[in-house]
Structure formats: C-alpha cells, structure tokens
Design an enzyme around this catalytic site. Structure first.
Site, mmCIF file in Angstrom:
data_model
loop_
_atom_site.group_PDB
_atom_site.id
_atom_site.type_symbol
_atom_site.label_atom_id
_atom_site.label_comp_id
_atom_site.label_asym_id
_atom_site.label_seq_id
_atom_site.Cartn_x
_atom_site.Cartn_y
_atom_site.Cartn_z
ATOM 1 N N SER A 17 0.831 -1.211 0.000
ATOM 2 C CA SER A 17 0.000 0.000 0.000
ATOM 3 C C SER A 17 0.862 1.256 0.000
ATOM 4 O O SER A 17 1.583 1.542 0.959
ATOM 5 C CB SER A 17 -0.917 0.010 1.226
ATOM 6 O OG SER A 17 -1.508 1.288 1.329
ATOM 7 N N HIS A 42 -0.680 -1.530 -4.211
ATOM 8 C CA HIS A 42 -2.033 -1.186 -3.748
ATOM 9 C C HIS A 42 -2.166 0.331 -3.698
ATOM 10 O O HIS A 42 -1.376 1.015 -3.039
ATOM 11 C CB HIS A 42 -2.240 -1.805 -2.363
ATOM 12 C CG HIS A 42 -3.622 -1.707 -1.831
ATOM 13 N ND1 HIS A 42 -4.644 -2.554 -2.218
ATOM 14 C CD2 HIS A 42 -4.166 -0.864 -0.919
ATOM 15 C CE1 HIS A 42 -5.749 -2.234 -1.556
ATOM 16 N NE2 HIS A 42 -5.490 -1.207 -0.763
ATOM 17 N N ASP A 44 -4.553 3.311 -2.752
ATOM 18 C CA ASP A 44 -5.726 3.660 -1.945
ATOM 19 C C ASP A 44 -6.262 5.036 -2.313
ATOM 20 O O ASP A 44 -5.579 6.041 -2.131
ATOM 21 C CB ASP A 44 -5.347 3.691 -0.455
ATOM 22 C CG ASP A 44 -5.190 2.297 0.119
ATOM 23 O OD1 ASP A 44 -6.115 1.482 -0.044
ATOM 24 O OD2 ASP A 44 -4.146 2.038 0.743
ATOM 25 N N MET A 46 -9.103 7.862 -1.528
ATOM 26 C CA MET A 46 -10.088 8.309 -0.518
ATOM 27 C C MET A 46 -10.608 9.680 -0.918
ATOM 28 O O MET A 46 -9.820 10.554 -1.287
ATOM 29 C CB MET A 46 -9.424 8.417 0.846
ATOM 30 C CG MET A 46 -8.763 7.148 1.300
ATOM 31 S SD MET A 46 -7.899 7.462 2.834
ATOM 32 C CE MET A 46 -7.009 5.919 3.002
ATOM 33 N N HIS A 76 -7.821 0.542 -4.915
ATOM 34 C CA HIS A 76 -8.863 0.397 -3.889
ATOM 35 C C HIS A 76 -9.605 1.721 -3.776
ATOM 36 O O HIS A 76 -9.094 2.688 -3.213
ATOM 37 C CB HIS A 76 -8.169 0.012 -2.571
ATOM 38 C CG HIS A 76 -9.107 -0.147 -1.407
ATOM 39 N ND1 HIS A 76 -8.653 -0.228 -0.101
ATOM 40 C CD2 HIS A 76 -10.457 -0.243 -1.342
ATOM 41 C CE1 HIS A 76 -9.690 -0.363 0.707
ATOM 42 N NE2 HIS A 76 -10.796 -0.368 -0.007
ATOM 43 N N MET A 78 -12.042 3.959 -2.165
ATOM 44 C CA MET A 78 -12.847 4.235 -0.960
ATOM 45 C C MET A 78 -13.561 5.556 -1.227
ATOM 46 O O MET A 78 -13.242 6.599 -0.647
ATOM 47 C CB MET A 78 -11.935 4.310 0.263
ATOM 48 C CG MET A 78 -11.368 2.944 0.648
ATOM 49 S SD MET A 78 -10.005 3.045 1.807
ATOM 50 C CE MET A 78 -8.676 3.365 0.667
ATOM 51 N N MET A 147 -11.928 -5.515 4.670
ATOM 52 C CA MET A 147 -11.158 -4.529 5.426
ATOM 53 C C MET A 147 -10.944 -5.061 6.841
ATOM 54 O O MET A 147 -11.888 -5.487 7.504
ATOM 55 C CB MET A 147 -11.911 -3.194 5.495
ATOM 56 C CG MET A 147 -11.971 -2.433 4.186
ATOM 57 S SD MET A 147 -10.367 -2.044 3.471
ATOM 58 C CE MET A 147 -9.635 -1.005 4.738
ATOM 59 N N GLY A 152 -9.633 4.523 5.788
ATOM 60 C CA GLY A 152 -9.337 5.942 5.970
ATOM 61 C C GLY A 152 -7.898 6.271 6.306
ATOM 62 O O GLY A 152 -7.410 7.327 5.926
ATOM 63 N N PHE A 153 -7.239 5.372 7.014
ATOM 64 C CA PHE A 153 -5.879 5.690 7.461
ATOM 65 C C PHE A 153 -5.017 4.431 7.475
ATOM 66 O O PHE A 153 -5.516 3.344 7.783
ATOM 67 C CB PHE A 153 -5.904 6.280 8.884
ATOM 68 C CG PHE A 153 -6.684 7.558 8.961
ATOM 69 C CD1 PHE A 153 -6.070 8.789 8.720
ATOM 70 C CD2 PHE A 153 -8.050 7.539 9.224
ATOM 71 C CE1 PHE A 153 -6.801 9.972 8.767
ATOM 72 C CE2 PHE A 153 -8.789 8.714 9.263
ATOM 73 C CZ PHE A 153 -8.162 9.934 9.036
ATOM 74 N N GLY A 155 -1.706 2.369 9.184
ATOM 75 C CA GLY A 155 -1.119 2.265 10.520
ATOM 76 C C GLY A 155 -2.085 1.961 11.647
ATOM 77 O O GLY A 155 -1.746 2.131 12.817
ATOM 78 N N ASP A 185 -6.917 -6.151 4.192
ATOM 79 C CA ASP A 185 -6.288 -4.827 4.112
ATOM 80 C C ASP A 185 -6.423 -4.110 5.453
ATOM 81 O O ASP A 185 -7.535 -3.779 5.864
ATOM 82 C CB ASP A 185 -6.995 -4.046 2.994
ATOM 83 C CG ASP A 185 -6.387 -2.678 2.743
ATOM 84 O OD1 ASP A 185 -5.383 -2.335 3.368
ATOM 85 O OD2 ASP A 185 -6.961 -1.954 1.901
ATOM 86 N N GLY A 186 -5.272 -3.885 6.098
ATOM 87 C CA GLY A 186 -5.251 -3.107 7.328
ATOM 88 C C GLY A 186 -4.610 -3.867 8.475
ATOM 89 O O GLY A 186 -5.055 -4.959 8.831
ATOM 90 N N GLY A 187 -3.521 -3.302 8.997
ATOM 91 C CA GLY A 187 -2.872 -3.911 10.159
ATOM 92 C C GLY A 187 -2.164 -5.224 9.873
ATOM 93 O O GLY A 187 -1.996 -6.054 10.776
ATOM 94 N N GLY A 207 0.981 -1.767 4.295
ATOM 95 C CA GLY A 207 1.530 -0.447 4.010
ATOM 96 C C GLY A 207 2.615 -0.053 4.982
ATOM 97 O O GLY A 207 3.807 -0.092 4.675
HETATM 98 C C1 DX5 Z 1 -6.825 1.906 4.794
HETATM 99 C C2 DX5 Z 1 -6.176 1.454 3.493
HETATM 100 C C3 DX5 Z 1 -5.066 0.465 3.659
HETATM 101 C C4 DX5 Z 1 -3.947 0.925 4.509
HETATM 102 C C5 DX5 Z 1 -3.109 -0.229 4.961
HETATM 103 O O1 DX5 Z 1 -7.933 2.682 4.523
HETATM 104 O O2 DX5 Z 1 -7.139 0.863 2.646
HETATM 105 O O3 DX5 Z 1 -4.597 0.012 2.408
HETATM 106 O O4 DX5 Z 1 -3.140 1.863 3.874
HETATM 107 O O5 DX5 Z 1 -2.131 0.285 5.770
HETATM 108 P P1 DX5 Z 1 -1.468 -0.514 6.951
HETATM 109 O O6 DX5 Z 1 -0.829 -1.718 6.367
HETATM 110 O O7 DX5 Z 1 -0.505 0.472 7.502
HETATM 111 O O8 DX5 Z 1 -2.574 -0.866 7.931
HETATM 112 ZN ZN ZN Z 2 -6.576 -0.296 0.768
#
Ligand code: DX5
Ligand code: ZN
Length: 227
Positions: A17, A42, A44, A46, A76, A78, A147, A152-153, A155, A185-187, A207
């Site tokens: 990401s 990836h 993202d 938004m 992706h 969003m 998800m 949205g963010f 980390g 996707d996420g964490g 990411g």
């Molecule tokens: C969140 C994004 C993710 C995010 C993943 O809205 O869709 O792709 O950047 O980031 P990490 O791997 O840091 O959770």
């Molecule tokens: Zn994503």
C-alpha cells in the site's frame, strides 16, 4: 496433487500500500517494493466523503503507471459513486479496481462496467459489514476485499474479528466453486499475516509495515507464509 497439497504450496500475493510510502518519491518506492518481492502495488483512493480522509487520485496513478508500467496496480476505491470514476482509473493504468459495497452504487452494474473496461473487479466490505452481502457476486467478482481496519488511514490496529470473517467467506467461496480471491487490508504485519493466511486470505495488503521497515525485503519475506 491433492487440493490440500496444492493449497500448502500456495503463497499469498503481497500488495504494497503506497499510502505509507514516501509520496515525493513514488517511482523509487514502487521499484523498491517490487525489488523486495511485492507482487502488486495497492493504490488507496479516498474522497473525504466515503472516508474521513483524502489521499490521491487519477493523475497520481497515471504518473506511477508511466514511471513503472510493469507493476500491477491494485486500485482500492474508498469513494462514493465509484461507477463515475471507474473508467478514469482504468484509463490511468489500474489493473484491478475494487470498490466498496457500502458506496452509493449499483454493485452488479459497477462490476460489469469494470470488467467491460478489461480490468479485474473487486468488491470490498468494511469491518462491520457482514461478508454474506458478497455472496450474490461469487460468479461475477474477481476478488473480495475484507477490510481489517476501518477505511481511511494507514497504521491502524488489525480488527481481531477478521479471521472468523475470512474463514466464513472462504468456506462459502469453496463450497460454491467460485474462483474469487480474498484480499485483506489493514494492520497486516509479521504477526497477523499467518493468522489471515491460515484463515484463507489470498492477497495481503500491507503499508506501514513494508514501507516503514529498515529492511523491506525481510519485511516482505516475513509476510509470505506458505499454506
Ligand atoms: C486503509 C487502506 C489500507 C492501509 C493499509 O484505509 O485501505 O490500504 O493503507 O495500511 P497498513 O498496512 O498500515 O494498515
Ligand atoms: Zn486499501
């Protein structure tokens, strides 16, 4: 080879990401991620409506595609009304376009629109949306993105409810003979990657763990769990 045997050989696809990359140096960051063994990039998007944050969009994807055309761009969206933007992202260089079930769109027609553009189509759900809403699309979508954080963010911490959700979706996909992939996707990091891979995830988005690592290759290797 048995189904179990072939599954054991299978490795997850790693999608890096860019949200956590150095945004002033995207060409270098994409090339570094590919050199470190990432399979996909990836991207993202938004819009500040669907999410509480705004990232980057069409001209940035176009620049990335021009600079590193060999990468597979896993976009992706969003955003609300993704059908209004699918062609623009396709023309800008997207290889896969995933949009949210919760966005204001007709899911079937948006999948068909993306496929008519010659791109892979994915449908995503937020952590609180049950995976069962995806069941009608087993034959049409190429991928389902679960998800594992609130969109949205980067980390954020991994939602611990996710493994059960992945397992449930995987067993339905298998039972119905669908070829759709499951992306998470996420964490995602070295601790959560084996959990989601064991649960049935095919594609891992990561990411902050990849782009924040001192040794990017070691970080990518630590995500790639055989099953
Ligand atoms: C969140 C994004 C993710 C995010 C993943 O809205 O869709 O792709 O950047 O980031 P990490 O791997 O840091 O959770
Ligand atoms: Zn994503």
């Amino acid at each position: 080879m048995s189904v179990l045997g072939s599954n054991r050989q299978k490795e997850a696809i790693i999608s890096a990401s860019l949200l956590s990359a150095d945004l002033c140096s995207l060409e270098r960051e994409i090339k570094s991620a590919l050199a470190a063994g990432c399979d996909w990039i990836h991207f993202d998007v938004m819009d500040g409506h669907f999410t509480k944050n705004i990232s980057y969009g069409i001209p940035v994807l176009e620049a990335c595609k021009k600079a590193v055309p060999e990468a597979f761009y896993d976009v992706h969206l969003m955003v609300d009304k993704p059908d209004c933007f699918a062609k623009l992202f396709s023309d800008a260089g997207a290889d896969m376009i995933t949009f949210h079930y919760e966005a204001m769109t007709n899911v079937y027609s948006t999948v068909n629109l993306i496929k008519s553009l010659g791109k892979k189509a994915g449908i995503s759900v937020k952590p609180d949306t049950p995976a069962s809403v995806l069941y009608p699309y087993f034959d049409s979508a190429d991928m389902f993105l679960l998800m594992t954080v609130e969109p949205g963010f980067g980390g954020q911490a991994f939602d611990k409810r996710s493994p059960e959700k992945i397992k449930g979706l995987k067993s339905e996909i298998t039972a119905r003979g669908s070829k759709a992939l499951i992306e998470v996707d996420g964490g995602i990091n070295a601790s959560t990657a084996p959990i989601v891979t064991d649960a049935g995830a095919d594609v891992l988005v990561s990411g902050s763990y990849i782009f924040g690592a001192e040794d990017m290759k070691a970080a990518v290797d630590s995500l790639r769990v055989r099953r």
